[in-house]
Design an enzyme around this catalytic site. Structure first.
Site, PDB file in Angstrom:
ATOM      1  N   TYR A 287      34.471  61.779  45.270  1.00 56.06           N
ATOM      2  CA  TYR A 287      34.235  62.105  43.697  1.00 56.06           C
ATOM      3  C   TYR A 287      34.734  63.480  43.434  1.00 56.06           C
ATOM      4  CZ  TYR A 287      32.043  62.193  38.955  1.00 56.06           C
ATOM      5  OH  TYR A 287      31.948  62.363  37.597  1.00 56.06           O
ATOM      6  N   ALA A 288      34.265  64.331  44.270  1.00 55.64           N
ATOM      7  CA  ALA A 288      34.620  65.782  44.006  1.00 55.64           C
ATOM      8  C   ALA A 288      35.979  65.972  44.268  1.00 55.64           C
ATOM      9  CB  ALA A 288      33.916  66.645  44.710  1.00 55.64           C
TER      10      ALA A 288
ATOM     11  N   LYS B  95      37.944  64.773  40.992  1.00 54.47           N
ATOM     12  CA  LYS B  95      37.605  65.482  39.801  1.00 54.47           C
ATOM     13  C   LYS B  95      38.473  66.582  40.035  1.00 54.47           C
ATOM     14  CE  LYS B  95      35.576  62.347  37.564  1.00 54.47           C
ATOM     15  NZ  LYS B  95      36.021  61.682  36.322  1.00 54.47           N
TER      16      LYS B  95
END
Ligand code: NAP
Length: 259
Positions: free
Chosen positions: A167-168, A171
């Site tokens: 996810y990091a 993003k």
């Protein structure tokens, strides 16, 4: 306490596309944009949730029509169909686009599967690319003189987070993609910005154990988790001409977390 004031009508006669509009932050953005006078194309994988959002939207302005559209933003075929359906319904492209659809599949790095990595990148990065490109292509082809594209990043893309390597990474990629779009599209009058929410109380964060949420709330200088409307307020600003000289920016909406 300050008395509530009516939202200004900064988006009157604008058409806005909002992905992930069936839930959480996306739904709050649809509500805020409608209150500011926009017609809203509510897009979600979950069509009944998008329909529910449409029912919640205000229609106080003449010709203010809202509609729901089902699409998987990670599929180029779905995104092409979506743009055709919006053109057929409204006879113009959206001059405001917010890509709020996004997913998590959390696991610690040592156990993170290739499938979970790919799944999150597919929706969060490829989906953001497909929506950004499709809206920009439609705006340029129509000869529109302005547009505002807003993509949802996350503060986690800047600082990392336990259990969220996929996810990091996704993003952080959204920020790079959006800044590049901002550079390429400025000459067409299209502004592109990223919003970086911190911890916002939505169905996405409802999956996080309460003790972890309490810990994060305790770390936030403003002393609380965010509300989806906190993010929607910033998106309304970025969608409107009040932010006419802002492009390529990443705006943190975190209550001061990680400043
Ligand atoms: P949410 O409540 O889970 O809403 C996300 C919506 O996107 C859901 O309706 C979901 O549908 C839809 N969606 C998922 N995959 C899709 C796809 N492939 N195509 C179209 N729609 C899809 O999440 P949220 O908390 O509002 O988050 C909104 C955005 O903010 C996300 O990009 C998220 O990463 C970002 N963000 C959130 C937080 C936070 O604390 N909540 C913090 C930082 C950033 P289904 O329900 O059918 O999956």
């Amino acid at each position: 306490m300050c008395a509530a004031v009516a939202a200004p009508l900064r988006l009157a006669s604008r058409l806005a596309l909002v992905t992930g509009g069936g839930s959480g932050i996306g739904r709050a953005i649809c509500q805020r944009f409608a209150r500011e006078g926009a017609a809203v194309a509510v897009v979600d994988l979950n069509d009944s949730a998008a329909q529910e959002t449409v029912k919640l939207l205000s229609r106080d302005q003449p010709g203010q029509e809202h509609a729901n559209f089902q699409a998987d933003i990670s599929s180029s075929e779905h995104v092409a169909n979506l743009m055709s359906q919006i053109q057929a319904q409204y006879s113009r492209p959206p001059c405001i686009s917010v890509n709020s659809a996004g997913i998590t599949q959390d696991e610690f790095l040592l156990r993170l599967t290739e499938e979970a990595f790919d799944a999150v990148l597919k929706v969060n990065v490829k989906g953001t690319f497909l929506i950004t490109q499709a809206v920009a292509q439609a705006l340029v082809a129509s000869g529109a003189s302005h547009g505002s594209i807003i993509n949802m990043g996350s503060i986690v893309g800047k600082v990392g987070n336990l259990g969220q390597a996929n996810y990091a990474a996704s993003k952080a990629a959204v920020e790079g993609l959006t800044k590049t779009a901002a550079k390429e599209l400025a000459k067409f009058g299209i502004r592109c910005n990223t919003v970086l929410p911190g911890f916002i109380a939505t169905p996405m964060t409802a999956k996080v154990p309460q003790k972890v949420l309490d810990k994060f709330a305790g770390m936030v200088p403003l002393g609380r988790l965010g509300d989806p409307s906190d993010v929607a307020d910033v998106c309304a600003f970025l969608a409107s001409e009040d932010s006419a000289y802002i492009t390529g920016a990443c705006i943190e909406v975190t209550g001061g977390l990680y400043m």
